[in-house]
Each structure stands twice: as structure tokens, then as C-alpha cells.
Design a protein around this motif. Structure first.
Motif, mmCIF file in Angstrom:
data_model
loop_
_atom_site.group_PDB
_atom_site.id
_atom_site.type_symbol
_atom_site.label_atom_id
_atom_site.label_comp_id
_atom_site.label_asym_id
_atom_site.label_seq_id
_atom_site.Cartn_x
_atom_site.Cartn_y
_atom_site.Cartn_z
ATOM 1 N N GLY A 142 46.574 -2.008 50.481
ATOM 2 C CA GLY A 142 46.953 -0.912 49.588
ATOM 3 C C GLY A 142 47.483 0.341 50.259
ATOM 4 N N ALA A 143 47.665 0.334 51.578
ATOM 5 C CA ALA A 143 48.164 1.517 52.286
ATOM 6 C C ALA A 143 49.685 1.464 52.429
ATOM 7 N N ASN A 186 24.479 -1.270 30.719
ATOM 8 C CA ASN A 186 25.941 -1.248 30.721
ATOM 9 C C ASN A 186 26.398 -0.411 31.919
ATOM 10 N N VAL A 187 26.970 -1.062 32.932
ATOM 11 C CA VAL A 187 27.356 -0.360 34.173
ATOM 12 C C VAL A 187 28.862 -0.448 34.384
ATOM 13 N N THR A 188 29.481 0.713 34.600
ATOM 14 C CA THR A 188 30.908 0.761 34.937
ATOM 15 C C THR A 188 31.055 1.352 36.336
ATOM 16 N N VAL A 189 31.744 0.626 37.213
ATOM 17 C CA VAL A 189 32.004 1.121 38.574
ATOM 18 C C VAL A 189 33.514 1.248 38.746
ATOM 19 N N ARG A 190 33.951 2.467 39.043
ATOM 20 C CA ARG A 190 35.392 2.704 39.266
ATOM 21 C C ARG A 190 35.592 3.076 40.727
ATOM 22 N N ILE A 191 36.464 2.319 41.402
ATOM 23 C CA ILE A 191 36.691 2.548 42.839
ATOM 24 C C ILE A 191 38.137 2.953 43.074
ATOM 25 N N GLU A 192 38.313 4.065 43.762
ATOM 26 C CA GLU A 192 39.643 4.532 44.162
ATOM 27 C C GLU A 192 39.666 4.739 45.672
ATOM 28 N N THR A 193 40.879 4.863 46.210
ATOM 29 C CA THR A 193 41.037 5.097 47.650
ATOM 30 C C THR A 193 41.873 6.347 47.876
ATOM 31 N N LYS A 194 41.436 7.176 48.815
ATOM 32 C CA LYS A 194 42.235 8.339 49.222
ATOM 33 C C LYS A 194 42.248 8.375 50.745
ATOM 34 N N ILE A 195 43.424 8.212 51.323
ATOM 35 C CA ILE A 195 43.545 8.171 52.785
ATOM 36 C C ILE A 195 43.956 9.550 53.288
ATOM 37 N N ASP A 196 43.119 10.124 54.147
ATOM 38 C CA ASP A 196 43.376 11.454 54.698
ATOM 39 C C ASP A 196 43.976 11.351 56.092
ATOM 40 N N SER A 197 44.395 12.517 56.608
ATOM 41 C CA SER A 197 44.798 12.620 58.016
ATOM 42 C C SER A 197 43.558 12.936 58.826
ATOM 43 N N ASP A 222 25.346 3.073 53.617
ATOM 44 C CA ASP A 222 25.470 3.032 52.158
ATOM 45 C C ASP A 222 26.449 4.110 51.699
ATOM 46 N N LEU A 223 26.925 3.986 50.459
ATOM 47 C CA LEU A 223 28.006 4.854 49.981
ATOM 48 C C LEU A 223 27.554 6.294 49.762
ATOM 49 N N ILE A 224 26.264 6.506 49.535
ATOM 50 C CA ILE A 224 25.773 7.884 49.396
ATOM 51 C C ILE A 224 25.764 8.553 50.775
ATOM 52 N N ALA A 225 25.266 7.830 51.780
ATOM 53 C CA ALA A 225 25.268 8.367 53.150
ATOM 54 C C ALA A 225 26.695 8.604 53.644
ATOM 55 N N ALA A 226 27.633 7.753 53.207
ATOM 56 C CA ALA A 226 29.037 7.887 53.610
ATOM 57 C C ALA A 226 29.786 8.933 52.785
ATOM 58 N N LYS A 227 29.070 9.570 51.825
ATOM 59 C CA LYS A 227 29.664 10.588 50.932
ATOM 60 C C LYS A 227 30.845 10.030 50.151
ATOM 61 N N ALA A 228 30.722 8.765 49.759
ATOM 62 C CA ALA A 228 31.806 8.114 49.008
ATOM 63 C C ALA A 228 31.540 8.088 47.498
ATOM 64 N N ILE A 229 30.371 8.522 47.065
ATOM 65 C CA ILE A 229 30.066 8.578 45.624
ATOM 66 C C ILE A 229 30.509 9.948 45.112
ATOM 67 N N VAL A 247 29.738 4.957 37.553
ATOM 68 C CA VAL A 247 29.764 5.421 38.943
ATOM 69 C C VAL A 247 31.212 5.475 39.428
ATOM 70 N N ASP A 248 31.601 6.627 39.990
ATOM 71 C CA ASP A 248 32.941 6.780 40.569
ATOM 72 C C ASP A 248 32.826 6.783 42.087
ATOM 73 N N VAL A 249 33.535 5.852 42.714
ATOM 74 C CA VAL A 249 33.516 5.708 44.177
ATOM 75 C C VAL A 249 34.889 6.079 44.724
ATOM 76 N N LEU A 250 34.899 6.886 45.778
ATOM 77 C CA LEU A 250 36.158 7.233 46.445
ATOM 78 C C LEU A 250 36.055 6.815 47.910
ATOM 79 N N LEU A 251 36.758 5.721 48.253
ATOM 80 C CA LEU A 251 36.748 5.215 49.630
ATOM 81 C C LEU A 251 37.839 5.898 50.448
ATOM 82 N N GLY A 252 37.557 6.122 51.723
ATOM 83 C CA GLY A 252 38.540 6.749 52.604
ATOM 84 C C GLY A 252 39.389 5.739 53.350
ATOM 85 N N TYR A 253 39.300 4.475 52.956
ATOM 86 C CA TYR A 253 40.094 3.432 53.617
ATOM 87 C C TYR A 253 40.600 2.440 52.569
#
Length: 361
Positions: A126-127, A72-83, A23-30, A42-48
Motif C-alpha cells: 500500500g505504499a 458488536n466490535v468494529t475495528v478500523r485500520i488505516e496507515t499513515k507513513i511519516d518521514s 502491543d498497539l497501545i504500547a506502540a501508540k497506534a490506537i 476501535v480506530d487503529v493507525l499504523l505507521g507502516y
């Protein structure tokens, strides 16, 4: 009725990301949860990269949070790819975050076709993606990408990558006539590979896909010793002889401490274009069994389909030719899986710290 932060977190934990396999909490993506009465953001930051999955993920999260009592639920998802971390003592490549080697134990399993389509799939998700054709003796990427031009050199020392279908590409095939054989000994080949890799002006590449020649020879050894490889994917077909050689390739990467991200089974099933009959021409389940035996991920199966061959022969690989077709969707699914497995690795902070020089004064 107001909803609590704990209820929102509990709802989020019910959604398992199939690529991260947690889940996204366990993955530290929230990154943030804002609760205001019955309104939740909810703001989500995916690493892929996950353009093809973000919409569905947002829907699943909204559904669970709404069921918990939010209106009323808003979910915003962004991606940040690290080294991510690589072998110790290997110099980084400027402007390249991660290098993924696509390998096979033997020729004829469709590795180059898989490599170019995976690169295109990561780009579609998106990469920023580059592809290096490391097969010095038999470069095939120029033909597959439909490129006949030679790369430019602005300073006479470095090369500009050739852009095709949003990919930054480099190959010895761009520099020689396609009918000229490379009659070189091993040291010249490995030197050529290093030059192609380090003397190309890659531009802010998230993933550089390296299409390796088959086998476990000079090129693979050079890659292990001198190239900062983040991970490798092994391509095989289900037949026993291909699997035998694929296992050797996998063991080689284990010995040189390059993580194997998983196994891709190519030409797994043939579907008759006339009647739709499905037949396992090369056997079935071999890639999955190999992944199980070595405790690595099974990344996916690709069909034996005439269209894949026709598209690459025409210089427009399937993911570029028809991004929405079933084959392209399988490639994109595998690409998300590879990138997600990488995102769970240890981050590499080496590039973020200045080098410290001590001088006697």
C-alpha cells in the motif's frame, strides 16, 4: 452485558503486533476507542503499510475484545507513513519521505533482486515506492523491471521517473545503451548518483529504495555524506565469506551513523524442484548469527529458487509476476518488518517548519 474502556484496553494489550513487536497501545497506534454498552469501535493507525496483515490484525483484535464481553466490535485500520530522522546536515529530497539503502559487502549475493522485490512488496502493501539504481558501473534494474525506454525531461533539466509495475524507477541504465561500459573515475560516478537522485521528479514517494553497488567505496561514502538515508538493510548469503564482507558493510553504516534496520539472508535454503528435498547449500544460520552479534534485527530468509532467477531475467520480478506465491509472501513479510522498524524511529519534522530568514532592514 456492558464492557468497560479498561476491559477493551486490556484485551487490545493481549495482541502483539509481530512487526512492531509490541502491543498497539504500547506502540501508540490506537487512536480512538468508543464504548457504547456492549458495542465497541476501535480506530487503529499504523505507521507502516500492511495491506496483507490488516485483515488478520483486525480479526485478532475483534476476537480478544469479544472475549472481554463485547457483542458488536468494529475495528478500523488505516496507515499513515511519516518521514523519519536522517543524518544531520543533509538536504532532504523533495517529495521523498524515507530513503532505504539496500547494501551488501560483496557482489553475487542477489542484492539487486532483493531490492526490486522489496520495492514491489512495499508497493503491494500500500505504499508509494521508488527505486534508484545506484550501481553506475553495472546497472541491472532496467533489465529486471523490463524497461527499455529512456526517461523524459519536460524542462530540459530534470528527469521524469519511469513507471514499471507501479514503481517509480531511475537508473543510469535508462540513459545509456546496455552494452556501453561506464569507464568513469570515482568523482564522476558520485556526481552521476547525486544527479540521478536529486534531478528526478519523484512523486510523493513514501519509500525510495536505493540499490547500492557492492562494497564500501565512493558511492557508499557519498550516500552517507550527502543523501538523507533513513536506514539500511544488509543482504548476505549464509556462507562465511559473504558474511565476512556483509559485516564490513554493516560496520560502515554504523560509522557514518546510518541506522541498520536489519539483515536479510538470501539463498538460505535450496528446495529441489523434483523431490522437494531441502538442502542448506551455503550453510545455515549465518544471517541470524550476524544479526545477533551486532544486535540488529534478522529480517528474514529467502530461498534459493530457480523461479526468482527466471522471473527477474524475464523482466517481471516474482512479487509482480505472482503476488500470492510463497516467495512473494516472504518478501512482503520482510517489507512489513522493515517499514515497521522505521515507524518506531524518531519522526523528522524538518519539512513541516518554514525556514526563518532574518533580514536587516
Amino acid at each position: 452485558m456492558a464492557v468497560t474502556q479498561a476491559q477493551v484496553e486490556s484485551a487490545i494489550q493481549q495482541v502483539i503486533d509481530p512487526y512492531l513487536e509490541k502491543d498497539l497501545i504500547a506502540a501508540k497506534a490506537i487512536k480512538n476507542i468508543a464504548v457504547d454498552g456492549d458495542q465497541v469501535t476501535v480506530d487503529v493507525l499504523l505507521g507502516y503499510p500492511a495491506k496483507g496483515w490488516q485483515g488478520k490484525l483486525a480479526e485478532l483484535l475483534k476476537e480478544k475484545i469479544t472475549a472481554a464481553g463485547a457483542k458488536n466490535v468494529t475495528v478500523r485500520i488505516e496507515t499513515k507513513i511519516d518521514s523519519y530522522s536522517v543524518q544531520k546536515g543533509v538536504k532532504p529530497i523533495p517529495n521523498v519521505k524515507n530513503i532505504i539503502a539496500i547494501a551488501s559487502g560483496k557482489g553475487g549475493v542477489g542484492k539487486s533482486t532483493v531490492a526490486v522485490n522489496l520495492a514491489l512488496a512495499l508497493s503491494a502493501e500500500g505504499a508509494t515506492v521508488g527505486i534508484l539504481d545506484a550501481d553506475i558501473y553495472g546497472p541491472s534494474q532496467p533489465s529486471m523491471l523490463g524497461v527499455k525506454m529512456k526517461p523524459e525531461s519536460k524542462d530540459g533539466k530534470t528527469l521524469e521517473p519511469i513507471t514499471s509495475y507501479h514503481l517509480q524507477a531511475m537508473s543510469i541504465g535508462f540513459l545509456i545503451d546496455e552494452e556501453t561500459p561506464m569507464i568513469w573515475r570515482g568523482p564522476m560516478v558520485t556526481q552521476a548518483l547525486e544527479q540521478l537522485l536529486r534531478d528526478t521528479n519523484w512523486k510523493d514517494v513514501d519509500y525510495l529504495i536505493i540499490d547500492l553497488p557492492p562494497g564500501t567505496g565512493d558511492i557508499q561514502l557519498t550516500l552517507a555524506q550527502k543523501v538523507p538515508v533513513t536506514g539500511a538493510a544488509i543482504v548476505t548469503t549464509p556462507q562465511d565469506i559473504a558474511l565476512l564482507d556483509a559485516r564490513k558493510g554493516l560496520k560502515m553504516f554504523e560509522k557514518v551513523e546510518i541506522p541498520v534496520l536489519g539483515v536479510i539472508e538470501n539463498m538460505s535454503i535450496h528446495i529441489c524442484s523434483k523431490c522437494g528435498h531441502e538442502e542448506y547449500i551455503f550453510g545455515s544460520g549465518g544471517g541470524q548469527k550476524m544479526a545477533d552479534d551486532y544486535d540488529v534485527d534478522f529480517l528474514g530468509s529467502l530461498p534459493l529458487d530457480i523461479r526468482i532467477r527466471e522471473d527477474t531475467d524475464a523482466g517481471k520480478p516474482t512479487v509482480a509476476a505472482d503476488p500470492e506465491c510463497r516467495i512473494s509472501q516472504i518478501y512482503r513479510d520482510i517489507a512489513r518488518r522493515i517499514a515497521a522498524r522505521l515507524s518506531l524511529k524518531k519522526k523528522d519534522f524538518a519539512g513541516k517548519f518554514p525556514s526563518i530568514v532574518i533580514q536587516n532592514t
